[in-house]
Design a protein around this motif. Structure first.
Motif, PDB file in Angstrom:
ATOM      1  N   UNK A 118       0.496  -1.041  -0.612  1.00 46.64           N
ATOM      2  CA  UNK A 118      -0.151  -0.172   0.274  1.00 46.64           C
ATOM      3  C   UNK A 118       0.686   1.122  -0.108  1.00 46.64           C
ATOM      4  N   UNK A 119       1.992   1.610   0.997  1.00 48.18           N
ATOM      5  CA  UNK A 119       2.527   2.463   0.863  1.00 48.18           C
ATOM      6  C   UNK A 119       3.022   3.445  -0.082  1.00 48.18           C
ATOM      7  N   UNK A 120       3.141   1.781  -1.385  1.00 42.05           N
ATOM      8  CA  UNK A 120       4.064   1.984  -2.837  1.00 42.05           C
ATOM      9  C   UNK A 120       3.044   2.798  -3.734  1.00 42.05           C
ATOM     10  N   UNK A 121       1.569   2.267  -3.342  1.00 39.25           N
ATOM     11  CA  UNK A 121       0.385   2.754  -4.170  1.00 39.25           C
ATOM     12  C   UNK A 121       0.054   3.732  -3.448  1.00 39.25           C
ATOM     13  N   UNK A 122       0.668   4.975  -2.450  1.00 41.79           N
ATOM     14  CA  UNK A 122       0.410   5.910  -2.236  1.00 41.79           C
ATOM     15  C   UNK A 122       1.066   6.607  -2.538  1.00 41.79           C
ATOM     16  N   UNK A 123       2.655   6.604  -2.326  1.00 41.42           N
ATOM     17  CA  UNK A 123       3.344   7.183  -3.546  1.00 41.42           C
ATOM     18  C   UNK A 123       3.146   7.589  -4.620  1.00 41.42           C
ATOM     19  N   UNK A 170       0.528   7.456  -6.225  1.00 45.30           N
ATOM     20  CA  UNK A 170      -0.902   8.586  -6.047  1.00 45.30           C
ATOM     21  C   UNK A 170       0.036   9.897  -5.837  1.00 45.30           C
ATOM     22  N   UNK A 171       0.544  10.311  -4.861  1.00 44.35           N
ATOM     23  CA  UNK A 171       1.645  11.414  -4.711  1.00 44.35           C
ATOM     24  C   UNK A 171       2.058  11.953  -5.380  1.00 44.35           C
ATOM     25  N   UNK A 172       2.755  11.307  -5.962  1.00 43.55           N
ATOM     26  CA  UNK A 172       3.493  11.562  -7.734  1.00 43.55           C
ATOM     27  C   UNK A 172       2.725  12.192  -8.296  1.00 43.55           C
ATOM     28  N   UNK A 173       1.090  11.700  -8.661  1.00 44.34           N
ATOM     29  CA  UNK A 173       0.406  12.264  -9.613  1.00 44.34           C
ATOM     30  C   UNK A 173      -0.177  13.492  -8.898  1.00 44.34           C
ATOM     31  N   UNK A 174      -0.507  13.432  -7.367  1.00 42.12           N
ATOM     32  CA  UNK A 174      -1.119  14.482  -6.622  1.00 42.12           C
ATOM     33  C   UNK A 174      -0.153  15.067  -5.195  1.00 42.12           C
ATOM     34  N   UNK A 175       0.138  16.083  -5.974  1.00 44.97           N
ATOM     35  CA  UNK A 175       1.745  15.306  -3.977  1.00 44.97           C
ATOM     36  C   UNK A 175       0.232  16.307  -3.342  1.00 44.97           C
ATOM     37  N   UNK A 176      -0.272  17.062  -3.199  1.00 47.65           N
ATOM     38  CA  UNK A 176      -0.871  17.695  -1.967  1.00 47.65           C
ATOM     39  C   UNK A 176      -2.615  17.122  -2.194  1.00 47.65           C
ATOM     40  N   UNK A 177      -2.769  15.974  -2.214  1.00 50.55           N
ATOM     41  CA  UNK A 177      -3.773  15.144  -2.166  1.00 50.55           C
ATOM     42  C   UNK A 177      -3.634  15.250  -0.722  1.00 50.55           C
ATOM     43  N   UNK A 178      -4.750  15.737   0.023  1.00 52.65           N
ATOM     44  CA  UNK A 178      -4.761  15.075   2.111  1.00 52.65           C
ATOM     45  C   UNK A 178      -5.178  13.402   2.512  1.00 52.65           C
ATOM     46  N   UNK A 179      -5.868  13.372   0.946  1.00 53.25           N
ATOM     47  CA  UNK A 179      -6.432  11.720   1.619  1.00 53.25           C
ATOM     48  C   UNK A 179      -5.334  10.982   1.136  1.00 53.25           C
ATOM     49  N   UNK A 180      -4.515  11.470   0.239  1.00 55.40           N
ATOM     50  CA  UNK A 180      -3.819  10.335  -0.464  1.00 55.40           C
ATOM     51  C   UNK A 180      -2.853  10.526   1.029  1.00 55.40           C
ATOM     52  N   UNK A 181      -2.018  11.822   0.914  1.00 53.73           N
ATOM     53  CA  UNK A 181      -0.951  11.952   2.648  1.00 53.73           C
ATOM     54  C   UNK A 181      -1.960  11.165   3.697  1.00 53.73           C
ATOM     55  N   UNK A 182      -2.485  10.998   3.834  1.00 53.82           N
ATOM     56  CA  UNK A 182      -2.911  10.952   5.433  1.00 53.82           C
ATOM     57  C   UNK A 182      -2.936   9.295   5.206  1.00 53.82           C
ATOM     58  N   UNK A 183      -3.893   8.653   4.221  1.00 50.52           N
ATOM     59  CA  UNK A 183      -3.481   7.238   3.992  1.00 50.52           C
ATOM     60  C   UNK A 183      -1.959   6.841   4.132  1.00 50.52           C
TER      61      UNK A 183
END
Length: 144
Positions: free
Chosen positions: A1-6, A8-21
């Motif tokens: 899961x950590x890799x998946x969230x990272x 997502x953050x490459x595409x949307x670096x300020x996504x609060x849901x992805x950051x929290x997850x």
């Protein structure tokens, strides 16, 4: 899961849901320093995000590392999320109690834990109510 969230953050670096997850996933792997940084980034993007507030408050109140513990900040975060949730969430109130206890505010910890127990006894799972009962007893012993 950590890799998946990272990813997502490459595409949307300020996504609060992805950051929290990502922060939650890191915290579960005991990567607390990095988790704290991601929770803080999530709160910069969305200051009133309950999940980030409660999780960061818990870490700051309970960290075994003295350099990461920040009970006063944990209280501020937990009080904020308690207000945002109308003091109707047992987990939030449990976190508030933990933060108060960490900050040496035992009477406030007891009140928050009792409120959490009242909610959990009505609506929550039995395991939560039992855990809150045990926590409440610890807080009460702290008064003696």
């Amino acid at each position: 899961a950590i890799g998946d969230y990272r990813q997502v953050l490459q595409m949307r670096p300020d996504d609060p849901d992805a950051l929290t997850s990502l922060a939650g996933a890191l915290a579960s792997k005991k990567q607390v320093v990095e988790a704290i940084a991601y929770y803080r980034r999530a709160l910069e993007a969305r200051p009133d995000m309950p999940a980030a507030l409660v999780d960061l408050a818990w870490i700051l109140a309970t960290s075994e590392r003295a350099d990461l513990r920040a009970p006063d900040e944990a209280v501020r975060l937990a009080e904020r999320v308690a207000e945002l949730t109308g003091r109707r969430n047992a987990i939030v109130l449990e976190t508030l109690g933990v933060a108060y206890f960490a900050a040496g505010r035992t009477r406030d910890a007891i009140a928050a834990a009792q409120a959490a127990l009242d909610l959990a006894s009505k609506d929550g799972p039995a395991e939560l109510a039992n855990a809150l009962l045990r926590r409440l007893e610890v807080y009460r012993q702290g008064l003696h």
